[in-house]
Write a protein that holds these residues in place. Structure first.
Motif, short mmCIF file in Angstrom:
data_model
loop_
_atom_site.label_atom_id
_atom_site.label_comp_id
_atom_site.label_asym_id
_atom_site.label_seq_id
_atom_site.Cartn_x
_atom_site.Cartn_y
_atom_site.Cartn_z
N ASP A 91 0.82 -1.21 0.00
CA ASP A 91 0.00 0.00 0.00
C ASP A 91 0.85 1.26 0.00
OD1 ASP A 91 -2.33 -1.53 0.13
OD2 ASP A 91 -2.27 -1.58 2.32
N GLU A 92 1.94 1.21 0.78
CA GLU A 92 2.78 2.39 0.89
C GLU A 92 4.19 1.99 1.30
OE1 GLU A 92 1.90 5.01 4.16
OE2 GLU A 92 1.18 3.35 5.39
N ILE A 93 5.16 2.78 0.87
CA ILE A 93 6.53 2.60 1.32
C ILE A 93 6.65 3.34 2.64
CG2 ILE A 93 8.96 3.11 0.85
CD1 ILE A 93 8.24 2.91 -2.16
N ILE A 94 7.06 2.61 3.69
CA ILE A 94 7.15 3.24 5.00
C ILE A 94 8.59 3.55 5.39
CG2 ILE A 94 4.94 2.40 5.83
CD1 ILE A 94 6.34 0.15 7.26
N PHE A 95 9.56 3.00 4.64
CA PHE A 95 10.97 3.32 4.86
C PHE A 95 11.75 2.88 3.64
CE2 PHE A 95 15.28 2.12 6.04
CZ PHE A 95 15.73 3.25 6.70
N ASN A 139 16.03 3.12 2.05
CA ASN A 139 17.39 3.64 1.94
C ASN A 139 18.10 2.86 0.85
OD1 ASN A 139 18.33 1.23 3.12
ND2 ASN A 139 18.67 2.14 5.12
N GLU A 140 19.42 2.96 0.78
CA GLU A 140 20.14 2.28 -0.30
C GLU A 140 20.17 0.76 -0.13
OE1 GLU A 140 23.43 3.85 2.49
OE2 GLU A 140 21.40 4.40 1.93
N PHE A 141 19.79 0.24 1.04
CA PHE A 141 19.87 -1.19 1.31
C PHE A 141 18.53 -1.92 1.26
CE2 PHE A 141 23.23 0.88 3.88
CZ PHE A 141 24.32 0.48 3.12
N VAL A 142 17.45 -1.26 1.73
CA VAL A 142 16.14 -1.90 1.81
C VAL A 142 15.03 -0.94 1.42
CG1 VAL A 142 16.82 -3.51 3.66
CG2 VAL A 142 15.76 -1.31 4.25
N ARG A 143 13.90 -1.51 1.05
CA ARG A 143 12.65 -0.76 0.87
C ARG A 143 11.60 -1.51 1.68
NH1 ARG A 143 11.79 -1.33 -4.50
NH2 ARG A 143 13.12 0.45 -4.91
N VAL A 144 10.88 -0.80 2.55
CA VAL A 144 9.92 -1.43 3.45
C VAL A 144 8.51 -0.96 3.09
CG1 VAL A 144 9.24 -1.77 5.86
CG2 VAL A 144 11.67 -1.47 5.28
N TRP A 145 7.65 -1.92 2.82
CA TRP A 145 6.26 -1.66 2.45
C TRP A 145 5.32 -2.07 3.58
CZ3 TRP A 145 4.74 0.13 -2.41
CH2 TRP A 145 5.70 0.09 -3.42
N GLY A 146 4.21 -1.39 3.69
CA GLY A 146 3.11 -1.81 4.54
C GLY A 146 1.98 -2.28 3.64
N LEU A 147 1.29 -3.35 4.04
CA LEU A 147 0.16 -3.87 3.28
C LEU A 147 -1.00 -4.17 4.22
CD1 LEU A 147 -1.05 -5.02 0.59
CD2 LEU A 147 -0.23 -7.25 1.38
N ARG A 148 -2.18 -3.80 3.79
CA ARG A 148 -3.42 -4.08 4.53
C ARG A 148 -4.45 -4.58 3.53
NH1 ARG A 148 -5.87 -1.21 9.14
NH2 ARG A 148 -8.09 -1.71 9.11
N LEU A 149 -5.04 -5.75 3.82
CA LEU A 149 -6.10 -6.31 2.97
C LEU A 149 -7.30 -6.62 3.86
CD1 LEU A 149 -4.27 -8.88 0.64
CD2 LEU A 149 -5.21 -6.66 0.00
N GLU A 150 -8.44 -6.06 3.50
CA GLU A 150 -9.69 -6.35 4.21
C GLU A 150 -10.18 -7.75 3.82
OE1 GLU A 150 -10.83 -4.50 6.60
OE2 GLU A 150 -9.31 -2.96 6.24
N HIS A 162 1.15 -8.13 -9.13
CA HIS A 162 2.42 -7.43 -8.94
C HIS A 162 3.55 -8.45 -9.08
CE1 HIS A 162 1.36 -9.02 -5.00
NE2 HIS A 162 2.66 -9.06 -4.73
N VAL A 163 4.76 -7.93 -9.25
CA VAL A 163 5.93 -8.81 -9.37
C VAL A 163 7.04 -8.25 -8.49
CG1 VAL A 163 6.88 -7.67 -11.43
CG2 VAL A 163 7.41 -10.07 -10.98
N HIS A 164 7.76 -9.12 -7.86
CA HIS A 164 8.89 -8.74 -7.01
C HIS A 164 10.17 -8.84 -7.84
CE1 HIS A 164 6.52 -8.76 -3.29
NE2 HIS A 164 5.85 -9.74 -3.88
N GLN A 165 10.89 -7.75 -7.92
CA GLN A 165 12.16 -7.73 -8.65
C GLN A 165 13.34 -8.02 -7.72
OE1 GLN A 165 12.26 -7.43 -11.91
NE2 GLN A 165 10.10 -6.94 -12.16
N LEU A 166 13.09 -7.97 -6.40
CA LEU A 166 14.14 -8.12 -5.40
C LEU A 166 13.76 -9.22 -4.41
CD1 LEU A 166 14.51 -4.31 -4.59
CD2 LEU A 166 16.15 -5.70 -5.88
N PRO A 167 14.74 -9.88 -3.78
CA PRO A 167 14.41 -10.80 -2.69
C PRO A 167 13.78 -10.02 -1.55
CG PRO A 167 16.81 -10.60 -2.94
CD PRO A 167 16.18 -9.77 -4.01
N TYR A 168 12.94 -10.70 -0.75
CA TYR A 168 12.20 -9.97 0.28
C TYR A 168 11.79 -10.86 1.44
CZ TYR A 168 8.06 -11.91 -2.11
OH TYR A 168 7.12 -12.74 -2.68
#
Length: 104
Positions: free
Chosen positions: A11-15, A17-28, A36-42
């Motif tokens: 839903d949104e990027i919450i943090f 930097n050059e090392f990580v990207r942190v997402w928040g997700l909420r599903l009712e 969607h597709v993930h281009q990076l390990p996670y």
């Protein structure tokens, strides 16, 4: 489905930097996250219990059973969507690993 129709990973990027990207997700309950597709390990870190289905382009459906505090490692791959099949709101934090960190 084309690359132009793919949605965001969360839903949104919450943090970020050059090392990580942190997402928040909420599903009712019953809500479907867009393809969607993930281009990076996670890592997926559930904040609530999760009873979801992952739908893949090739027709596969994978059921998930997540509990808060888990850390689920996943590699990048094919486009998929997530459906909350529970009767409660599902939330998670997803951490994409961009690059290995430097010296501590």
């Amino acid at each position: 489905m084309t690359d132009e129709t793919l949605g965001q990973i969360g839903d949104e990027i919450i943090f970020e930097n050059e090392f990580v990207r942190v997402w928040g997700l909420r599903l009712e309950p019953g809500e479907r996250q867009s393809w969607h597709v993930h281009q990076l390990p996670y890592l997926v870190i559930p904040l609530t219990d999760g009873r979801n289905e992952m739908h893949w382009k090739d027709g596969r459906v994978v059921n998930t059973a997540e509990v808060p505090g888990q850390a689920l490692w996943r590699m990048p791959g094919a486009a998929h969507e997530l459906v909350n099949t529970s009767d409660w709101t599902y939330r998670n934090i997803l951490v994409e690993v961009k690059t290995a960190g430097g010296a501590a």
